[in-house]
Design a protein around this motif. Structure first.
Motif, PDB file in Angstrom:
ATOM      1  N   SER A  16     -16.593  15.005 -21.963  1.00 38.63           N
ATOM      2  CA  SER A  16     -15.745  14.871 -20.781  1.00 38.63           C
ATOM      3  C   SER A  16     -14.310  14.673 -21.225  1.00 38.63           C
ATOM      4  O   SER A  16     -14.011  13.770 -22.009  1.00 38.63           O
ATOM      5  CB  SER A  16     -16.195  13.676 -19.931  1.00 38.63           C
ATOM      6  N   LEU A  17     -13.420  15.509 -20.724  1.00 38.69           N
ATOM      7  CA  LEU A  17     -12.013  15.427 -21.102  1.00 38.69           C
ATOM      8  C   LEU A  17     -11.152  14.923 -19.951  1.00 38.69           C
ATOM      9  O   LEU A  17      -9.972  15.250 -19.852  1.00 38.69           O
ATOM     10  CB  LEU A  17     -11.535  16.792 -21.586  1.00 38.69           C
ATOM     11  N   ALA A  18     -11.732  14.107 -19.101  1.00 38.26           N
ATOM     12  CA  ALA A  18     -10.971  13.508 -18.012  1.00 38.26           C
ATOM     13  C   ALA A  18      -9.850  12.658 -18.604  1.00 38.26           C
ATOM     14  O   ALA A  18     -10.042  11.913 -19.560  1.00 38.26           O
ATOM     15  CB  ALA A  18     -11.880  12.647 -17.141  1.00 38.26           C
ATOM     16  N   GLY A  19      -8.656  12.769 -18.032  1.00 33.62           N
ATOM     17  CA  GLY A  19      -7.509  12.021 -18.518  1.00 33.62           C
ATOM     18  C   GLY A  19      -6.670  12.768 -19.528  1.00 33.62           C
ATOM     19  O   GLY A  19      -5.580  12.325 -19.873  1.00 33.62           O
ATOM     20  N   HIS A  20      -7.159  13.895 -20.027  1.00 31.93           N
ATOM     21  CA  HIS A  20      -6.385  14.731 -20.938  1.00 31.93           C
ATOM     22  C   HIS A  20      -5.702  15.849 -20.139  1.00 31.93           C
ATOM     23  O   HIS A  20      -6.193  16.279 -19.098  1.00 31.93           O
ATOM     24  CB  HIS A  20      -7.280  15.330 -22.017  1.00 31.93           C
ATOM     25  N   ARG A  21      -4.580  16.298 -20.675  1.00 37.68           N
ATOM     26  CA  ARG A  21      -3.811  17.315 -19.962  1.00 37.68           C
ATOM     27  C   ARG A  21      -3.374  18.430 -20.906  1.00 37.68           C
ATOM     28  O   ARG A  21      -3.176  18.200 -22.103  1.00 37.68           O
ATOM     29  CB  ARG A  21      -2.573  16.700 -19.302  1.00 37.68           C
ATOM     30  N   LEU A  22      -3.227  19.616 -20.318  1.00 38.76           N
ATOM     31  CA  LEU A  22      -2.720  20.763 -21.066  1.00 38.76           C
ATOM     32  C   LEU A  22      -1.208  20.846 -20.931  1.00 38.76           C
ATOM     33  O   LEU A  22      -0.653  20.582 -19.865  1.00 38.76           O
ATOM     34  CB  LEU A  22      -3.334  22.064 -20.524  1.00 38.76           C
ATOM     35  N   GLY A  23      -0.543  21.225 -22.025  1.00 40.44           N
ATOM     36  CA  GLY A  23       0.895  21.439 -22.000  1.00 40.44           C
ATOM     37  C   GLY A  23       1.233  22.907 -21.859  1.00 40.44           C
ATOM     38  O   GLY A  23       0.376  23.743 -21.538  1.00 40.44           O
ATOM     39  N   THR A  24       2.481  23.240 -22.121  1.00 42.78           N
ATOM     40  CA  THR A  24       2.952  24.615 -21.982  1.00 42.78           C
ATOM     41  C   THR A  24       2.460  25.469 -23.149  1.00 42.78           C
ATOM     42  O   THR A  24       2.642  25.098 -24.315  1.00 42.78           O
ATOM     43  CB  THR A  24       4.488  24.657 -21.951  1.00 42.78           C
ATOM     44  N   PRO A  25       1.821  26.603 -22.886  1.00 45.54           N
ATOM     45  CA  PRO A  25       1.321  27.461 -23.969  1.00 45.54           C
ATOM     46  C   PRO A  25       2.441  27.972 -24.857  1.00 45.54           C
ATOM     47  O   PRO A  25       3.562  28.215 -24.408  1.00 45.54           O
ATOM     48  CB  PRO A  25       0.642  28.615 -23.215  1.00 45.54           C
ATOM     49  N   GLN A  26       2.128  28.139 -26.129  1.00 44.14           N
ATOM     50  CA  GLN A  26       3.039  28.736 -27.103  1.00 44.14           C
ATOM     51  C   GLN A  26       2.312  29.903 -27.775  1.00 44.14           C
ATOM     52  O   GLN A  26       1.109  29.827 -28.010  1.00 44.14           O
ATOM     53  CB  GLN A  26       3.452  27.723 -28.174  1.00 44.14           C
ATOM     54  N   ARG A  27       3.073  30.940 -28.101  1.00 46.96           N
ATOM     55  CA  ARG A  27       2.455  32.129 -28.695  1.00 46.96           C
ATOM     56  C   ARG A  27       3.169  32.514 -29.977  1.00 46.96           C
ATOM     57  O   ARG A  27       4.388  32.478 -30.064  1.00 46.96           O
ATOM     58  CB  ARG A  27       2.490  33.291 -27.711  1.00 46.96           C
ATOM     59  N   ALA A  28       2.370  32.871 -30.974  1.00 52.23           N
ATOM     60  CA  ALA A  28       2.887  33.427 -32.224  1.00 52.23           C
ATOM     61  C   ALA A  28       2.024  34.630 -32.560  1.00 52.23           C
ATOM     62  O   ALA A  28       0.925  34.502 -33.094  1.00 52.23           O
ATOM     63  CB  ALA A  28       2.839  32.402 -33.347  1.00 52.23           C
ATOM     64  N   GLY A  29       2.498  35.806 -32.221  1.00 49.36           N
ATOM     65  CA  GLY A  29       1.716  37.014 -32.443  1.00 49.36           C
ATOM     66  C   GLY A  29       0.420  36.980 -31.655  1.00 49.36           C
ATOM     67  O   GLY A  29       0.410  36.791 -30.442  1.00 49.36           O
TER      68      GLY A  29
END
Length: 328
Positions: A16-29
């Motif tokens: 369970s990942l309740a309380g965790h958040r995703l940030g802004t995606p970053q791309r490298a190739g």
């Protein structure tokens, strides 16, 4: 970005990942990284400063020590070492190390033939096995056979246009400068303690650490070697990966263009998550230390190991199962 409820179908039940958040995606190739933030779990010794490789007394045998005065160390899954005057090895599993404890891993994989011996700290650096080898390595945990990964390494080298040999240093050492560029092209965020990784829009892995310091110490091994090897192989030619300049006449228009680009990337990652293959996941308990439990997760599209404290996630290294593998 959002909370991680979208991962409930990806990793159902055990994590369970309740309380965790995703940030802004970053791309490298070909590689996209999405930062994860959340509550830190105190008392875990970080792997680079706390865990030391003390000796490699023979093929397939690796001894590690938790040199900290307090705190338990969680050995990163598929941690490996490149060093002078000893065989390069990788571990097939994670483990707990109490403060001051020394543990011999009898089921390690030899990834290069060399001489065994005692090591000094300056002679070693650690990596995490490339994604293409991880499901097989997990399947082979508990099997004491030092050459057990050589055929898979040879196949990987052959696919990359290298001599078909069971020597992983052909990729890790000889192309280290190229691989470590992912470390600078993708930026570790303040407070980041995990990440989602995607390769060409397909889910590749979920990595979660107890706290930001732990994650910072596994950042380069993960982004450069565990996921960077496949991303490097999938890199488009330079003209194709050059970004188009923003069509902006002033600072306000540039900010608006950046905001649109960020929103597009977030929506794209949401689509990737929704399209990720799902299925039942089986959890098998491997070890316990006080209130912590180490478990192996396997399923038709996902494999790896996690550490939990009751329902709370402490550590996770989960990856897409390679086609044709059947983790036990």
């Amino acid at each position: 970005m959002s909370d991680l409820t979208t991962l409930d179908t990806l990793v159902p039940g055990p994590l369970s990942l309740a309380g965790h958040r995703l940030g802004t995606p970053q791309r490298a190739g070909a590689l996209t990284m999405v930062p994860i933030s959340g509550p830190a779990y105190p008392g875990i010794v970080p792997p680079r400063t706390g865990v030391k490789l003390t000796r490699v007394p023979g093929y397939g045998r690796v001894e590690l020590r938790n040199g900290a005065d307090r705190g338990v160390a969680i050995v990163p899954l598929h941690m490996g070492y490149v060093q002078d005057q000893a065989q390069n090895h990788a571990l097939c599993r994670s483990a707990f190390l109490a403060a001051g404890q020394t543990l011999m891993f009898e089921d390690a994989c030899c990834v290069q033939q060399s001489q065994g011996g005692y090591l000094s700290e300056r002679d070693q650096w650690f990596f995490v096995l490339p994604l293409e080898l991880r499901a097989r390595a997990l399947e082979l945990r508990g099997l004491n056979a030092y050459s057990k990964l050589w055929d898979d390494i040879a196949d990987l080298n052959h696919r990359y246009g290298l001599p078909r040999r069971g020597h992983l240093e052909q990729i890790l050492s000889r192309h280290r400068a190229v691989l470590t560029q992912f470390q600078s092209r993708l930026e570790l965020q303040p407070g980041q303690l995990g990440a989602l990784f995607f390769l060409d829009g397909r889910f590749a892995g979920l990595e979660l650490a107890p706290d930001p310091l732990y994650f910072a110490e596994v950042w380069t091994p993960l982004v450069a070697f565990a996921y960077g090897v496949a991303a490097w192989h999938a890199e488009p030619p330079a003209p194709e990966r050059d970004a188009e300049p923003y069509d902006a006449g002033d600072l306000g228009e540039l900010r608006a263009a950046l905001a649109r680009d960020r929103a597009d990337r977030i929506a794209e990652v949401a689509d990737w998550l929704a399209a990720a293959p799902t299925g039942p996941v089986t959890a098998v308990e491997e070890d316990r230390y006080l209130g912590l439990t180490l478990s192996t997760l396997t399923g038709p599209h996902l494999a790896g190991q996690i550490v939990t404290d009751g329902d709370r996630p402490v550590y996770a290294s989960l990856f897409s199962s390679a086609p044709g593998t059947k983790p036990r």
